[in-house]
Write a protein that holds these residues in place. Structure first.
Motif, PDB file in Angstrom:
ATOM      1  N   SER A  75       0.808  -1.222   0.000  1.00  0.00           N
ATOM      2  CA  SER A  75       0.000   0.000   0.000  1.00  0.00           C
ATOM      3  C   SER A  75       0.841   1.273   0.000  1.00  0.00           C
ATOM      4  O   SER A  75       0.343   2.344  -0.343  1.00  0.00           O
ATOM      5  N   GLY A  76       2.110   1.196   0.388  1.00  0.00           N
ATOM      6  CA  GLY A  76       2.936   2.396   0.410  1.00  0.00           C
ATOM      7  C   GLY A  76       4.301   2.132   0.994  1.00  0.00           C
ATOM      8  O   GLY A  76       4.717   0.980   1.166  1.00  0.00           O
ATOM      9  N   LEU A  77       5.006   3.197   1.306  1.00  0.00           N
ATOM     10  CA  LEU A  77       6.340   3.083   1.880  1.00  0.00           C
ATOM     11  C   LEU A  77       6.573   4.233   2.841  1.00  0.00           C
ATOM     12  O   LEU A  77       5.944   5.294   2.741  1.00  0.00           O
ATOM     13  N   TRP A  78       7.467   4.021   3.793  1.00  0.00           N
ATOM     14  CA  TRP A  78       7.862   5.095   4.697  1.00  0.00           C
ATOM     15  C   TRP A  78       8.721   6.091   3.922  1.00  0.00           C
ATOM     16  O   TRP A  78       9.731   5.725   3.333  1.00  0.00           O
ATOM     17  N   ARG A  79       8.342   7.345   3.958  1.00  0.00           N
ATOM     18  CA  ARG A  79       8.978   8.370   3.137  1.00  0.00           C
ATOM     19  C   ARG A  79      10.256   8.874   3.826  1.00  0.00           C
ATOM     20  O   ARG A  79      10.347  10.024   4.262  1.00  0.00           O
ATOM     21  N   ALA A  80      11.254   7.959   3.896  1.00  0.00           N
ATOM     22  CA  ALA A  80      12.485   8.286   4.602  1.00  0.00           C
ATOM     23  C   ALA A  80      13.296   9.345   3.872  1.00  0.00           C
ATOM     24  O   ALA A  80      14.161   9.991   4.475  1.00  0.00           O
ATOM     25  N   PHE A  81      13.030   9.540   2.585  1.00  0.00           N
ATOM     26  CA  PHE A  81      13.771  10.537   1.818  1.00  0.00           C
ATOM     27  C   PHE A  81      13.155  11.931   1.934  1.00  0.00           C
ATOM     28  O   PHE A  81      13.656  12.880   1.331  1.00  0.00           O
ATOM     29  N   GLY A  82      12.072  12.069   2.678  1.00  0.00           N
ATOM     30  CA  GLY A  82      11.416  13.370   2.818  1.00  0.00           C
ATOM     31  C   GLY A  82      11.623  13.968   4.195  1.00  0.00           C
ATOM     32  O   GLY A  82      11.526  13.281   5.206  1.00  0.00           O
ATOM     33  N   PHE A  83      11.927  15.257   4.238  1.00  0.00           N
ATOM     34  CA  PHE A  83      12.148  15.968   5.501  1.00  0.00           C
ATOM     35  C   PHE A  83      11.213  17.176   5.626  1.00  0.00           C
ATOM     36  O   PHE A  83      11.489  18.105   6.374  1.00  0.00           O
ATOM     37  N   GLY A  84      10.112  17.133   4.864  1.00  0.00           N
ATOM     38  CA  GLY A  84       9.219  18.281   4.841  1.00  0.00           C
ATOM     39  C   GLY A  84       8.388  18.457   6.091  1.00  0.00           C
ATOM     40  O   GLY A  84       8.071  19.584   6.481  1.00  0.00           O
ATOM     41  N   MET A  85       8.011  17.359   6.747  1.00  0.00           N
ATOM     42  CA  MET A  85       7.235  17.472   7.984  1.00  0.00           C
ATOM     43  C   MET A  85       8.203  17.710   9.142  1.00  0.00           C
ATOM     44  O   MET A  85       9.174  16.971   9.314  1.00  0.00           O
ATOM     45  N   ALA A  86       7.929  18.714   9.948  1.00  0.00           N
ATOM     46  CA  ALA A  86       8.812  19.029  11.077  1.00  0.00           C
ATOM     47  C   ALA A  86       8.006  19.627  12.212  1.00  0.00           C
ATOM     48  O   ALA A  86       7.080  20.417  11.990  1.00  0.00           O
ATOM     49  N   CYS A  87       8.351  19.232  13.438  1.00  0.00           N
ATOM     50  CA  CYS A  87       7.731  19.764  14.649  1.00  0.00           C
ATOM     51  C   CYS A  87       8.837  20.337  15.517  1.00  0.00           C
ATOM     52  O   CYS A  87       9.764  19.603  15.902  1.00  0.00           O
ATOM     53  N   LEU A  88       8.767  21.616  15.831  1.00  0.00           N
ATOM     54  CA  LEU A  88       9.849  22.257  16.566  1.00  0.00           C
ATOM     55  C   LEU A  88       9.352  23.509  17.266  1.00  0.00           C
ATOM     56  O   LEU A  88       8.363  24.122  16.846  1.00  0.00           O
ATOM     57  N   HIS A  89      10.028  23.880  18.335  1.00  0.00           N
ATOM     58  CA  HIS A  89       9.668  25.098  19.046  1.00  0.00           C
ATOM     59  C   HIS A  89      10.027  26.322  18.209  1.00  0.00           C
ATOM     60  O   HIS A  89      11.023  26.330  17.483  1.00  0.00           O
ATOM     61  N   TYR A  90       9.230  27.338  18.344  1.00  0.00           N
ATOM     62  CA  TYR A  90       9.415  28.563  17.562  1.00  0.00           C
ATOM     63  C   TYR A  90      10.822  29.125  17.744  1.00  0.00           C
ATOM     64  O   TYR A  90      11.488  29.485  16.771  1.00  0.00           O
ATOM     65  N   ASN A  91      11.283  29.213  18.978  1.00  0.00           N
ATOM     66  CA  ASN A  91      12.598  29.793  19.236  1.00  0.00           C
ATOM     67  C   ASN A  91      13.723  28.970  18.606  1.00  0.00           C
ATOM     68  O   ASN A  91      14.715  29.527  18.140  1.00  0.00           O
ATOM     69  N   ASP A  92      13.590  27.647  18.591  1.00  0.00           N
ATOM     70  CA  ASP A  92      14.610  26.808  17.955  1.00  0.00           C
ATOM     71  C   ASP A  92      14.650  27.053  16.452  1.00  0.00           C
ATOM     72  O   ASP A  92      15.726  27.051  15.839  1.00  0.00           O
ATOM     73  N   PHE A  93      13.475  27.273  15.865  1.00  0.00           N
ATOM     74  CA  PHE A  93      13.424  27.566  14.437  1.00  0.00           C
ATOM     75  C   PHE A  93      14.104  28.903  14.140  1.00  0.00           C
ATOM     76  O   PHE A  93      14.899  29.020  13.204  1.00  0.00           O
ATOM     77  N   ILE A  94      13.805  29.918  14.925  1.00  0.00           N
ATOM     78  CA  ILE A  94      14.398  31.245  14.693  1.00  0.00           C
ATOM     79  C   ILE A  94      15.907  31.207  14.904  1.00  0.00           C
ATOM     80  O   ILE A  94      16.679  31.754  14.097  1.00  0.00           O
ATOM     81  N   GLU A  95      16.355  30.534  15.973  1.00  0.00           N
ATOM     82  CA  GLU A  95      17.785  30.487  16.263  1.00  0.00           C
ATOM     83  C   GLU A  95      18.570  29.698  15.217  1.00  0.00           C
ATOM     84  O   GLU A  95      19.772  29.896  15.058  1.00  0.00           O
ATOM     85  N   SER A  96      17.896  28.802  14.499  1.00  0.00           N
ATOM     86  CA  SER A  96      18.584  28.039  13.452  1.00  0.00           C
ATOM     87  C   SER A  96      18.849  28.878  12.215  1.00  0.00           C
ATOM     88  O   SER A  96      19.662  28.510  11.365  1.00  0.00           O
ATOM     89  N   GLY A  97      18.164  29.993  12.098  1.00  0.00           N
ATOM     90  CA  GLY A  97      18.290  30.824  10.903  1.00  0.00           C
ATOM     91  C   GLY A  97      17.187  30.576   9.899  1.00  0.00           C
ATOM     92  O   GLY A  97      17.083  31.298   8.894  1.00  0.00           O
ATOM     93  N   GLY A  98      16.367  29.568  10.159  1.00  0.00           N
ATOM     94  CA  GLY A  98      15.232  29.316   9.278  1.00  0.00           C
ATOM     95  C   GLY A  98      15.630  28.728   7.934  1.00  0.00           C
ATOM     96  O   GLY A  98      16.720  28.184   7.747  1.00  0.00           O
ATOM     97  N   PHE A  99      14.720  28.832   6.968  1.00  0.00           N
ATOM     98  CA  PHE A  99      14.930  28.249   5.646  1.00  0.00           C
ATOM     99  C   PHE A  99      15.839  29.126   4.796  1.00  0.00           C
ATOM    100  O   PHE A  99      15.958  30.338   5.011  1.00  0.00           O
ATOM    101  N   ASP A 100      16.458  28.484   3.828  1.00  0.00           N
ATOM    102  CA  ASP A 100      17.238  29.207   2.827  1.00  0.00           C
ATOM    103  C   ASP A 100      16.259  29.762   1.797  1.00  0.00           C
ATOM    104  O   ASP A 100      15.725  29.021   0.969  1.00  0.00           O
ATOM    105  N   LEU A 101      16.022  31.064   1.846  1.00  0.00           N
ATOM    106  CA  LEU A 101      15.013  31.673   0.981  1.00  0.00           C
ATOM    107  C   LEU A 101      15.489  31.860  -0.451  1.00  0.00           C
ATOM    108  O   LEU A 101      14.710  32.296  -1.313  1.00  0.00           O
TER     109      LEU A 101
END
Length: 480
Positions: A381-407
């Motif tokens: 019926s499907g496969l585990w999408r190990a090649f995808g990193f689009g789903m992410a759960c993280l604290h707001y401050n950790d996201f900001i401190e990382s520098g965010g996405f490469d725009l």
């Protein structure tokens, strides 16, 4: 090996033979006895020569010995039948409790630079049989090799080697219950090779911490970029409404790119979600971006923008959930997304289960099940999408401190991987990568835009190919 039934047949035939032999022996005994027994008619004792008496006596002794021998054979045959029955009973019990082939932990073949994976879970997750080991395994393997080298020097003695032995290759396996085993091959500077088998046991399990799971511990902020795809938006909003009834401590931000179908999208969101409120606060917003679609840019804008954010909610204390419109999720997945991230320590990257093309996966059925009905996790019926990193759960401050996405990354792909690598490099916040049984990627036809750069095009085509069907299903279509 004789079966119990065969032994029973042998026993039956042997017993018949023995009965015949015993009858013959009794006849001989009767004849011999008649030489000694008194005559019932004449009442006189017959006389025989000494030679005749000796012959008859020897015959009787021989037949008695033969009878005893046959009795022993019968007893031994009984014991053999009983032993065979007991052996079959034991074998039957062992067969019922026997482990399957996959219970054996396989060994991976390793060199200093290449890691040949044989573990089924790794192959199914990565799709590769040759790869570099994951970070924690790479560190574990390096520590094992160095420890093995030290032990080898101690065992061989200084006079047998003037330099540290060189690691050639080896086998390693990671047992989830026992620890790590390594069978390593080394060579010294004189060309002599050594084999060393070592092990590293796990420590006794210990509780690090314990805390109750509460749905209202953190507001979960779902951020979703979108351009068109209103049919998928209807499905997503219906899912959101269903989950909201079980977990209302959520907020949804939709970042819509362009003007095409914008009014329809706004009307659809308002119609579906207008009744969802928490006190005086609405639980959603739709932000407009008048520019070409950029997934990373949309997620970043949705996470940081104050536009139309309820004043009574602290936007900076939320847990962000970066999600796509073609994701099916349940309330248990939201609970994990809320609690697995730890501020300043851990971000959660769930691996979603990606549905295959239903036209291929369910070609044998008259009616193809609806997406909400396809919630099983099977090879077909499907496969585990190990090649995808689009789903992410993280604290707001950790996201900001990382520098965010490469725009600077435009279009589809690569922006999520680059953010993931940022967390790997900074080492302060550890990414947690795990399959999540409550997240499903709904199949949709994928078109790889010709404007994508080479790396993005390769990623897009790889994702497209992997999502169509299993190897068996694709082989069937190719060779039928």
């Amino acid at each position: 090996m004789l079966h119990c039934g065969m032994l029973k047949e042998m026993r039956a035939s042997t017993v018949v033979d023995l009965v015949v032999q015993l009858a013959a022996l009794l006849a001989v005994c009767f004849i011999a006895y008649s030489y000694y027994a008194p005559c019932p008619v004449m009442h006189t004792q017959p006389t025989f020569s000494p030679q005749t008496q000796d012959v008859a006596g020897r015959k009787i002794n021989e037949q008695r010995q033969e009878i005893e021998r046959l009795k022993l054979e019968i007893a031994e045959l009984d014991a053999s039948i009983l032993a065979e029955k007991q052996r079959q009973d034991v074998a039957r019990k062992q067969l019922n409790n026997a482990p399957v082939e996959k219970d054996a932990v396989p060994w991976d073949f390793v060199t200093e630079t290449i890691y040949y994976v044989t573990e089924t879970s790794q192959m199914s997750m990565t799709g590769h049989v040759i790869m570099g080991p994951f970070a924690e395994r790479r560190q574990e393997l390096k520590a094992l090799v160095e420890r093995s080298r030290t032990m080898l020097i101690e065992l061989a003695g200084a006079k047998n080697t003037s330099k540290s032995p060189k690691f050639l290759s080896g086998f390693v396996r990671f047992h989830s219950m026992l620890g790590t085993d390594i069978l390593a091959y080394f060579a010294n500077d004189k060309g002599m090779q050594y084999a060393l088998h070592g092990t590293r046991k796990f420590y006794t399990p210990a509780v690090i911490n314990s805390s109750p799971l509460k749905k209202n511990s953190h507001l979960l902020h779902l951020v979703m970029p979108l351009a068109g795809r209103l049919d998928k938006l209807v499905f997503f909003l219906d899912t959101f409404i269903g989950v909201y009834r079980k977990d209302s401590h959520v907020f949804l931000t939709i970042v819509y790119f362009g003007t095409e179908k914008l009014k329809e999208a706004q009307a659809l969101v308002k119609d579906k979600l207008s009744g969802l409120t928490a006190g005086t606060n609405t639980l959603y917003r739709l932000l407009r971006r008048d520019m070409p679609f950029s997934r990373g840019g949309g997620l970043q804008h949705g996470a940081k923008s104050d536009e139309r954010w309820p004043p009574s909610l602290d936007r900076k204390s939320v847990v962000l959930f970066f999600i796509d419109v073609d994701i099916l999720f349940d309330d248990a997945a939201l609970l994990r997304c809320r609690h697995l991230p730890v501020r300043g320590k851990r971000v959660y990257y769930p691996i979603v289960f990606s549905h295959y093309n239903p036209e291929i996966a369910y070609r044998h059925l008259d009616d193809i099940p609806e997406p909400r009905e396809r919630v099983d996790h099977t090879y077909s019926s499907g496969l585990w999408r190990a090649f995808g990193f689009g789903m992410a759960c993280l604290h707001y401050n950790d996201f900001i401190e990382s520098g965010g996405f490469d725009l600077d990354i435009k279009g589809w792909g690569a922006e999520d991987v680059m953010l993931y690598r940022k967390f790997l490099k900074q080492r302060k916040v550890t990414p947690m990568r795990a399959v999540d049984r409550g997240l499903f990627h709904i199949f949709h036809e994928k078109t790889c835009d010709k404007s994508l750069n080479d790396k993005q095009m390769q990623m897009c085509q790889g994702s497209k190919g992997a999502s169509e069907g299993s190897h068996e299903q694709m082989g069937y279509l190719l060779y039928k």
